[in-house]
Enzyme design. Structure first.
Site, PDB file in Angstrom:
ATOM      1  N   ASN A 150       0.797  -1.218   0.000  1.00  0.00           N
ATOM      2  CA  ASN A 150       0.000   0.000   0.000  1.00  0.00           C
ATOM      3  C   ASN A 150       0.831   1.270   0.000  1.00  0.00           C
ATOM      4  O   ASN A 150       0.330   2.345  -0.335  1.00  0.00           O
ATOM      5  CB  ASN A 150      -0.951   0.012   1.200  1.00  0.00           C
ATOM      6  CG  ASN A 150      -0.223  -0.070   2.518  1.00  0.00           C
ATOM      7  OD1 ASN A 150       0.442  -1.067   2.810  1.00  0.00           O
ATOM      8  ND2 ASN A 150      -0.335   0.964   3.332  1.00  0.00           N
ATOM      9  N   GLN A 178      -5.316  -3.504  -1.909  1.00  0.00           N
ATOM     10  CA  GLN A 178      -4.861  -2.526  -2.898  1.00  0.00           C
ATOM     11  C   GLN A 178      -4.952  -3.030  -4.333  1.00  0.00           C
ATOM     12  O   GLN A 178      -4.700  -2.263  -5.264  1.00  0.00           O
ATOM     13  CB  GLN A 178      -3.412  -2.109  -2.597  1.00  0.00           C
ATOM     14  CG  GLN A 178      -3.249  -1.202  -1.408  1.00  0.00           C
ATOM     15  CD  GLN A 178      -3.896   0.164  -1.589  1.00  0.00           C
ATOM     16  OE1 GLN A 178      -4.136   0.615  -2.700  1.00  0.00           O
ATOM     17  NE2 GLN A 178      -4.189   0.832  -0.482  1.00  0.00           N
ATOM     18  N   SER A 198     -11.701  -4.362   0.337  1.00  0.00           N
ATOM     19  CA  SER A 198     -12.392  -3.261   1.000  1.00  0.00           C
ATOM     20  C   SER A 198     -12.970  -2.355  -0.074  1.00  0.00           C
ATOM     21  O   SER A 198     -12.238  -1.859  -0.940  1.00  0.00           O
ATOM     22  CB  SER A 198     -11.409  -2.487   1.886  1.00  0.00           C
ATOM     23  OG  SER A 198     -12.085  -1.658   2.791  1.00  0.00           O
ATOM     24  N   CYS A 326       6.985  11.775   9.271  1.00  0.00           N
ATOM     25  CA  CYS A 326       5.911  11.664  10.264  1.00  0.00           C
ATOM     26  C   CYS A 326       4.641  11.091   9.664  1.00  0.00           C
ATOM     27  O   CYS A 326       4.232  11.466   8.580  1.00  0.00           O
ATOM     28  CB  CYS A 326       5.602  13.034  10.840  1.00  0.00           C
ATOM     29  SG  CYS A 326       7.047  13.908  11.445  1.00  0.00           S
TER      30      CYS A 326
END
Length: 375
Positions: A150, A178, A198, A326
């Site tokens: 992903n 994915q 999904s 981050c």
């Protein structure tokens, strides 16, 4: 202000035709599919027709499709039940799996299950020789390897993995969140025992997905309290979401080839424009084995540019996600890139661009101009 959405690996916009399908079901088919009266029977038809539509697209049988709330639930169910129901004693995986796979595996390892993590190279690829060497030590094993990473978009040869698993009698689970809807599947030919999907990754609604459980593979229930989904997942099915998912998957496969060609060209265009603007740009992954809709690049920016990069892009109306710096407001690096890259390489900011049929070259050019201004 420009609005540019290059974060389709995170979630996608629902296609208008899918919304129409869901509205029709919500307004006309409100019955409980477990009820025996006419309203319930009518809802049951929608439920089972959706299951049949999905199974047909993947060349599976209807009994092999179990509806869930999404990929995370399906992955957790399969992994935990492999130990509880299939007497699996060892799990083979990697540390670059999605957290919906990695975290359950780490929890099971902490509880005493043997776990072997395959190494990955700087391009995010496994060694098939290492995998076969582990499988040769025959014991009840589940191999869990994602089809498309992903973050990097690196595509695993699941046919090759499946053949190895068959050779040594191991179960094979692949997180295909994915790739389903973006890559064709023939589950009559691919030797895999468990897949997950999904809907919101292929322009369907959030909160719904499915698991493919190979026929005659006996897993225990994930939720108790009713006989829904063959007794494996209790709870009234959200038929409007399931119908929307089936419609979204049908549209994805109807348009698969045309959209694949468009996105392949767009991705190549984005790569060339970025390379022209930043000659020292580096691809995270292997160019010839990454998904056509996903591009992860390491920018030749100084380390002090990393912390505010996504914020600055967002202020310009550009949505992307970050690789090595981050994530979700923490200072932890991407666990995927941390496995692939050197400490020095991790100091450079990486961004993931994931495109959809709605993405354009004009949006790519705008992104490049904004990045040039931030360099």
């Amino acid at each position: 202000m420009n609005k540019v959405y290059f974060d389709n690996a995170s979630t996608t916009a629902i296609r208008p035709e899918v919304i129409q399908e869901m509205v029709q079901v919500m307004t006309q088919e409100f019955g409980n599919p477990s009820s025996t009266h006419g309203f319930g029977r009518s809802a049951k038809v929608v439920l089972e027709t959706s299951r049949k539509r999905i199974a047909k697209l993947l060349r599976a049988t209807t009994s092999e499709i179990i509806f869930t709330s999404g990929g995370t639930e399906a992955n957790n169910w399969i992994l935990r039940n492999a130990v509880a129901s299939l007497q699996v004693k060892r799990i083979i995986s990697t540390k670059i799996e999605h957290h919906a796979v990695l975290y359950p595996i780490l929890a099971m390892q902490a509880s005493g299950v043997e776990v072997c993590f395959l190494s990955v190279d700087e391009e995010g690829c496994i060694s098939f020789e290492e995998l076969e060497g582990l499988l040769a030590d025959e014991k009840p094993t589940l191999v869990s390897l994602m089809h498309v990473n992903n973050e990097t978009g690196v595509v695993l040869d699941i046919q090759r993995v499946g053949i190895l698993c068959q050779k040594y009698g191991a179960f094979f689970h692949s997180d295909t969140v994915q790739s389903i809807g973006k890559v064709a599947f023939n589950l009559e030919a691919i030797p895999v025992d468990f897949l997950v999907a999904s809907a919101h990754k292929f322009h369907g609604p959030k909160g719904v997905g499915f698991a493919f459980i190979r026929k005659n593979t006996r897993l225990g229930a994930m939720m108790l309290g009713g006989e829904q989904e063959k007794g494996l997942r209790a709870g009234t099915e959200a038929i409007h979401q399931i119908a929307g998912m089936a419609k979204a998957l049908e549209l994805s496969y109807e348009k698969l080839e045309s959209e694949r060609l468009y996105l392949k060209e767009l991705k190549a265009f984005a790569w060339q424009q970025l390379k022209d603007a930043f000659p020292d740009l580096v691809l995270n992954g292997r160019e010839d084995t990454t998904l056509h809709s996903l591009l992860n690049v390491r920018l030749p920016f100084s380390a002090d540019k990393t912390a505010m990069l996504l914020f600055e892009l967002d202020m310009k109306g550009i949505a992307v996600s970050r690789g090595s710096a981050c994530q979700s407001g923490t200072s932890k690096p991407s666990h995927v890139l941390a496995e692939m890259l050197s400490a020095e390489a991790l100091q450079k900011p990486s961004i993931r661009l994931s495109f959809s049929y709605a993405s354009t070259k004009e949006e790519v050019l705008f992104l490049v101009e904004v990045l040039k201004g931030l360099a």
